[in-house]
Design an enzyme around this catalytic site. Structure first.
Site, PDB file in Angstrom:
ATOM      1  N   GLU A  38      27.030  51.819  35.322  1.00 37.77           N
ATOM      2  CA  GLU A  38      27.473  50.589  36.001  1.00 37.77           C
ATOM      3  C   GLU A  38      27.553  49.621  34.530  1.00 37.77           C
ATOM      4  O   GLU A  38      26.877  49.844  33.811  1.00 37.77           O
ATOM      5  CB  GLU A  38      26.259  49.875  36.652  1.00 37.77           C
ATOM      6  CG  GLU A  38      26.284  50.369  38.184  1.00 37.77           C
ATOM      7  CD  GLU A  38      25.242  49.952  39.005  1.00 37.77           C
ATOM      8  OE1 GLU A  38      24.060  49.954  38.609  1.00 37.77           O
ATOM      9  OE2 GLU A  38      25.332  49.640  40.121  1.00 37.77           O
ATOM     10  N   ARG A  42      42.010  61.125  43.304  1.00 36.40           N
ATOM     11  CA  ARG A  42      41.897  59.690  44.413  1.00 36.40           C
ATOM     12  C   ARG A  42      41.249  58.867  43.579  1.00 36.40           C
ATOM     13  O   ARG A  42      40.047  59.030  43.102  1.00 36.40           O
ATOM     14  CB  ARG A  42      41.121  60.610  45.569  1.00 36.40           C
ATOM     15  CG  ARG A  42      41.148  59.507  46.834  1.00 36.40           C
ATOM     16  CD  ARG A  42      40.751  60.439  48.029  1.00 36.40           C
ATOM     17  NE  ARG A  42      41.686  61.433  48.147  1.00 36.40           N
ATOM     18  CZ  ARG A  42      43.057  61.111  49.154  1.00 36.40           C
ATOM     19  NH1 ARG A  42      43.262  59.755  49.385  1.00 36.40           N
ATOM     20  NH2 ARG A  42      44.087  61.967  49.018  1.00 36.40           N
ATOM     21  N   ASP A 101      51.606  45.747  44.031  1.00 34.28           N
ATOM     22  CA  ASP A 101      50.962  46.909  44.574  1.00 34.28           C
ATOM     23  C   ASP A 101      51.986  48.019  44.576  1.00 34.28           C
ATOM     24  O   ASP A 101      52.747  48.048  45.277  1.00 34.28           O
ATOM     25  CB  ASP A 101      50.172  46.555  45.961  1.00 34.28           C
ATOM     26  CG  ASP A 101      49.509  47.904  46.336  1.00 34.28           C
ATOM     27  OD1 ASP A 101      49.767  48.865  45.692  1.00 34.28           O
ATOM     28  OD2 ASP A 101      48.996  47.896  47.534  1.00 34.28           O
ATOM     29  N   TYR A 139      25.198  57.654  36.112  1.00 33.77           N
ATOM     30  CA  TYR A 139      25.156  56.302  36.578  1.00 33.77           C
ATOM     31  C   TYR A 139      25.937  55.422  35.200  1.00 33.77           C
ATOM     32  O   TYR A 139      25.234  55.751  34.113  1.00 33.77           O
ATOM     33  CB  TYR A 139      23.988  55.841  36.906  1.00 33.77           C
ATOM     34  CG  TYR A 139      23.962  55.336  38.318  1.00 33.77           C
ATOM     35  CD1 TYR A 139      24.951  54.554  38.965  1.00 33.77           C
ATOM     36  CD2 TYR A 139      23.045  55.884  39.291  1.00 33.77           C
ATOM     37  CE1 TYR A 139      24.790  54.099  40.277  1.00 33.77           C
ATOM     38  CE2 TYR A 139      23.154  55.483  40.655  1.00 33.77           C
ATOM     39  CZ  TYR A 139      24.072  54.673  40.972  1.00 33.77           C
ATOM     40  OH  TYR A 139      24.213  54.314  42.539  1.00 33.77           O
ATOM     41  N   LYS A 149      49.026  59.288  44.210  1.00 31.69           N
ATOM     42  CA  LYS A 149      50.082  59.492  45.137  1.00 31.69           C
ATOM     43  C   LYS A 149      51.036  59.989  44.175  1.00 31.69           C
ATOM     44  O   LYS A 149      50.829  61.381  43.712  1.00 31.69           O
ATOM     45  CB  LYS A 149      50.565  58.318  45.797  1.00 31.69           C
ATOM     46  CG  LYS A 149      49.517  57.626  46.735  1.00 31.69           C
ATOM     47  CD  LYS A 149      50.069  56.594  47.577  1.00 31.69           C
ATOM     48  CE  LYS A 149      49.042  56.120  48.643  1.00 31.69           C
ATOM     49  NZ  LYS A 149      48.040  55.425  48.052  1.00 31.69           N
ATOM     50  N   THR A 196      47.158  53.191  43.237  1.00 32.65           N
ATOM     51  CA  THR A 196      46.308  54.284  43.428  1.00 32.65           C
ATOM     52  C   THR A 196      46.922  55.535  42.465  1.00 32.65           C
ATOM     53  O   THR A 196      47.824  55.307  41.906  1.00 32.65           O
ATOM     54  CB  THR A 196      46.421  55.048  44.903  1.00 32.65           C
ATOM     55  OG1 THR A 196      47.908  55.014  45.055  1.00 32.65           O
ATOM     56  CG2 THR A 196      45.876  54.237  45.889  1.00 32.65           C
TER      57      THR A 196
HETATM   58  N1  DSN Z   1      47.232  55.561  53.116  1.00 34.34           N
HETATM   59  C1  DSN Z   1      47.979  55.242  52.128  1.00 34.34           C
HETATM   60  C2  DSN Z   1      49.429  55.472  52.780  1.00 34.34           C
HETATM   61  O1  DSN Z   1      49.629  56.666  53.394  1.00 34.34           O
HETATM   62  O2  DSN Z   1      50.128  55.048  52.348  1.00 34.34           O
HETATM   63  C3  DSN Z   1      47.895  53.881  52.347  1.00 34.34           C
HETATM   64  O3  DSN Z   1      46.452  53.286  52.493  1.00 34.34           O
END
Ligand code: DSN
Length: 413
Positions: free
Chosen positions: A60, A239, A204, A58, A233, A230
């Site tokens: 925090e 993730r 974003d 933990y 990707k 994110t």
């Molecule tokens: N799940 C993501 C995507 O496939 O673009 C977006 O949240």
């Protein structure tokens, strides 16, 4: 091909049931070509960190300001991840590596910048935006007063339309970015529109983060007040999410993430993020991203040459959005047929789509994962032939052997 996985040894004796599921997932990924634009295959080093013992801890708070003892290792890892993130995204003034996902990153950023009930403007999901940009089924559409802009008839963002919606709605935050938008975004123009209206710009880059880091598509860093993304990707990490912020808003962002919307950070994922950022700082990563982009452009061209419609006629990034409206097929039908052939793709709305989200008239393809496997022009051309064949009604079984042979020739990292 390596078959060793972290769950082969202890887990298979301690919990054979879960181990069997995870082994099945290993086999599924090895035997499937992932063309889902939001997926990739991270390195073994990233996976090792994510299954390490620091998952127990933990932490925090933030480095050197924690609510628990024994956080010296957590501090070291989080500081390293933040430093590498700021090195990777040149011009970033602050990095918060704690968001559990892109959606929680957006939610925290919107609370920080718009405040509860504040006005926001983002791109509609159907136009290529994202649920967390103010869609009415997302908390961002329920907790904020959201208005959305679309795209023009060619599928591109119309900056005059953005300006009109922003002038009318007078938001506190304007969002640029999406989940199926395949063209470069003019962040400077977005910033001008936002700032003219007294709003801040949130970019974003969940999808193109890796391409942005490698400098092969334009970067909003230094232009947008806040950049969310994110890490799993195109960035090819574990993730998770991340927020880059200008100094003036960094503190607000920090408290909106913790304690505002999250408790303990996932330190094992943050360790994975640090590793992924380190990998992304190497010259090979730039070359990888250049190939991701070239492969997507080539995939779009091959599909157009075979008579398929592509939204905007091509792509500037890793996404190719096939418009099936002139065919007899739907996104859902092709997704299912593709899987039977060994290709993972996803159904996706196209701008102006008359079909519901579980059916759709589009197919979203992405080249990040197959480029990680080593795909080049020849293999992408083969993929285009298969997709075109499936759209034209060919039996998926006919392509199964070719897909398997590609999977074997191009193993997972
Ligand atoms: N799940 C993501 C995507 O496939 O673009 C977006 O949240």
């Amino acid at each position: 091909m390596s078959t060793a996985t972290t769950h082969d040894s202890t887990l298979s004796t301690k919990d054979p049931e879960v181990a069997a599921w995870l082994q099945r997932e290993d086999r599924r990924q090895r035997a499937t070509l992932t063309l889902i634009a939001s997926e990739n295959h991270c390195s073994a080093a990233v996976r090792e960190a994510c299954s390490s013992r620091i998952t127990d801890k933990y932490a925090e708070g933030y480095p050197n300001r924690r609510y628990y003892g024994g956080c010296e290792v957590a501090d070291g890892i989080e500081d390293l991840a933040r430093q590498r993130a700021m090195q990777l995204f040149a011009g970033a003034e602050d990095a918060n590596v704690q968001p559990h996902s892109g959606t929680t990153a957006n939610l925290a950023a919107l609370v920080a910048l718009a405040g509860p009930g504040g006005r926001i403007v983002g791109m509609a999901l159907k136009a290529g935006g994202h649920l967390s940009h103010g869609h009415d089924r997302s908390h961002t559409g329920m907790l904020f007063a959201a208005k959305q802009y679309g795209v023009d008839a060619s599928g591109r963002i119309d900056l005059d339309e953005v300006r009109r919606v922003v002038k009318e709605h007078q938001p506190k935050v304007v969002i640029a970015g999406g989940s199926s938008y395949c063209r470069n975004i003019d962040y400077a123009a977005f910033a001008a529109i936002a700032h003219e209206a007294g709003a801040v710009l949130l970019a974003d880059i969940a999808h193109p983060a890796g391409l942005v880091a490698a400098g092969v598509v334009p970067s909003p860093v230094g232009i947008a007040d806040v950049v969310t993304m994110t890490t799993h990707k195109t960035l090819r990490g574990p993730r998770g999410g991340m927020i880059l912020a200008k100094k003036e808003v960094a503190k607000q962002i920090q408290s909106a993430v913790f304690p505002g919307s999250q408790g303990g950070p996932l330190m094992h994922q943050i360790a994975g993020k640090a590793i992924a950022f380190g990998e992304a700082l190497r010259p090979e990563f730039r070359d990888y991203q250049r190939r991701v982009k070239e492969n997507a452009a080539w995939l779009a061209q091959c599909l157009v040459e075979r008579g398929l419609d592509i939204v905007t006629g091509g792509t500037d990034n890793h996404i190719v959005l096939v418009d099936l409206r002139k065919t007899d097929s739907t996104g859902a039908a092709i997704e299912e047929r593709a899987l039977a052939a060994g290709l993972a793709v996803n159904k996706n709305a196209v701008p102006g789509d008359p079909r519901p989200p579980m059916v759709t008239s589009g197919l979203r393809l992405g080249t990040a994962a197959v480029t990680t496997r080593g795909f080049g022009r020849d293999e992408i051309a083969q993929v285009a032939v298969i997709i075109d064949g499936l759209v034209k009604g060919q039996d998926p079984e006919r392509h199964r052997a070719a897909v398997q042979s590609l999977c074997e020739r191009f193993p997972l990292p």
